[in-house]
Design a protein around this motif. Structure first.
Motif, PDB file in Angstrom:
ATOM      1  N   ILE A   1      22.163 -12.844 -36.511  1.00 37.58           N
ATOM      2  CA  ILE A   1      22.152 -14.300 -36.385  1.00 37.58           C
ATOM      3  C   ILE A   1      22.372 -14.682 -34.926  1.00 37.58           C
ATOM      4  O   ILE A   1      23.233 -14.119 -34.250  1.00 37.58           O
ATOM      5  CB  ILE A   1      23.240 -14.924 -37.277  1.00 37.58           C
TER       6      ILE A   1
ATOM      7  N   GLU B   1      22.479 -20.653 -35.487  1.00 36.12           N
ATOM      8  CA  GLU B   1      21.707 -20.391 -36.703  1.00 36.12           C
ATOM      9  C   GLU B   1      22.618 -20.180 -37.902  1.00 36.12           C
ATOM     10  O   GLU B   1      23.738 -19.694 -37.755  1.00 36.12           O
ATOM     11  CB  GLU B   1      20.885 -19.092 -36.557  1.00 36.12           C
TER      12      GLU B   1
ATOM     13  N   GLN C   1      18.132 -19.654 -41.630  1.00 36.49           N
ATOM     14  CA  GLN C   1      17.348 -19.833 -40.406  1.00 36.49           C
ATOM     15  C   GLN C   1      17.079 -18.486 -39.736  1.00 36.49           C
ATOM     16  O   GLN C   1      15.974 -18.238 -39.246  1.00 36.49           O
ATOM     17  CB  GLN C   1      18.090 -20.764 -39.435  1.00 36.49           C
ATOM     18  N   CYS C   2      18.077 -17.615 -39.744  1.00 31.23           N
ATOM     19  CA  CYS C   2      17.918 -16.288 -39.162  1.00 31.23           C
ATOM     20  C   CYS C   2      16.847 -15.494 -39.909  1.00 31.23           C
ATOM     21  O   CYS C   2      15.980 -14.869 -39.288  1.00 31.23           O
ATOM     22  CB  CYS C   2      19.247 -15.542 -39.191  1.00 31.23           C
TER      23      CYS C   2
ATOM     24  N   ARG D   1      13.356 -16.816 -39.047  1.00 24.80           N
ATOM     25  CA  ARG D   1      12.982 -16.473 -37.661  1.00 24.80           C
ATOM     26  C   ARG D   1      12.655 -14.983 -37.528  1.00 24.80           C
ATOM     27  O   ARG D   1      11.618 -14.614 -36.976  1.00 24.80           O
ATOM     28  CB  ARG D   1      14.113 -16.842 -36.692  1.00 24.80           C
TER      29      ARG D   1
END
Length: 157
Positions: free
Chosen positions: A37, A41, A45-46, A49
């Motif tokens: 992470i 974040e 979200q991590c 991505r």
């Protein structure tokens, strides 16, 4: 203890997308997609991505299915210790592409390359494939590869 994510895209025919790590920690091993992470974040979200960076696939946070929480301990290298949320993903956009970090390939669940994966994966991944949600601790021996101890539990949510 580093917070991390791990995401396994799953096709409608049940095949899992794994990536062979091309550099860094875990090089040459097949695994899901994820990583550490970054500042600002959260876990979702991590996962989104990292999946895009490692495969080119675009996921939405709401499409990630939380299937596990694992606490990894490395006896000889405590700096490698990390916790990780594990996700399955059934819906995404984009085209899979090899990146400088990962070589993605689809695998039938009955033919996963466990001999080229992290030791312990052959225990907890089949649990996930049976639609069990898993929580546990995996402790690696001094060689940072052999599993010294594993304590897994199925959970409802």
């Amino acid at each position: 203890m580093r917070p991390t994510t791990l995401c396994f895209p799953v096709r409608s025919d049940g095949k899992l997308l794994l990536g062979r790590k091309k550099r860094g920690f875990g090089v040459s091993k097949w695994n899901g997609f994820g990583g550490k992470i970054e500042a600002g974040e959260d876990f979702l979200q991590c996962a989104v991505r990292e999946l895009q960076e490692e495969t080119g696939l675009i996921a939405r946070e709401e499409d990630l299915e939380l299937v596990g929480f694992l606490d990894f301990h490395f006896s000889a290298s405590p700096e490698l210790n990390h916790i990780g949320f594990v996700y399955f993903l059934h819906t995404w956009q984009g085209t899979i592409q090899e990146t400088e970090e990962m070589e993605p390939t689809w695998f039938d669940p009955a033919a996963l390359p466990y001999d080229e994966m992290w030791k312990g994966d052959r225990t907890w991944i089949p649990m996930l494939l049976k639609k069990e949600k898993v929580k546990g601790i995996i402790t690696f021996a001094e060689d940072n590869d052999t599993v010294a101890h594993m304590e897994l539990h199925t959970v409802d949510a």
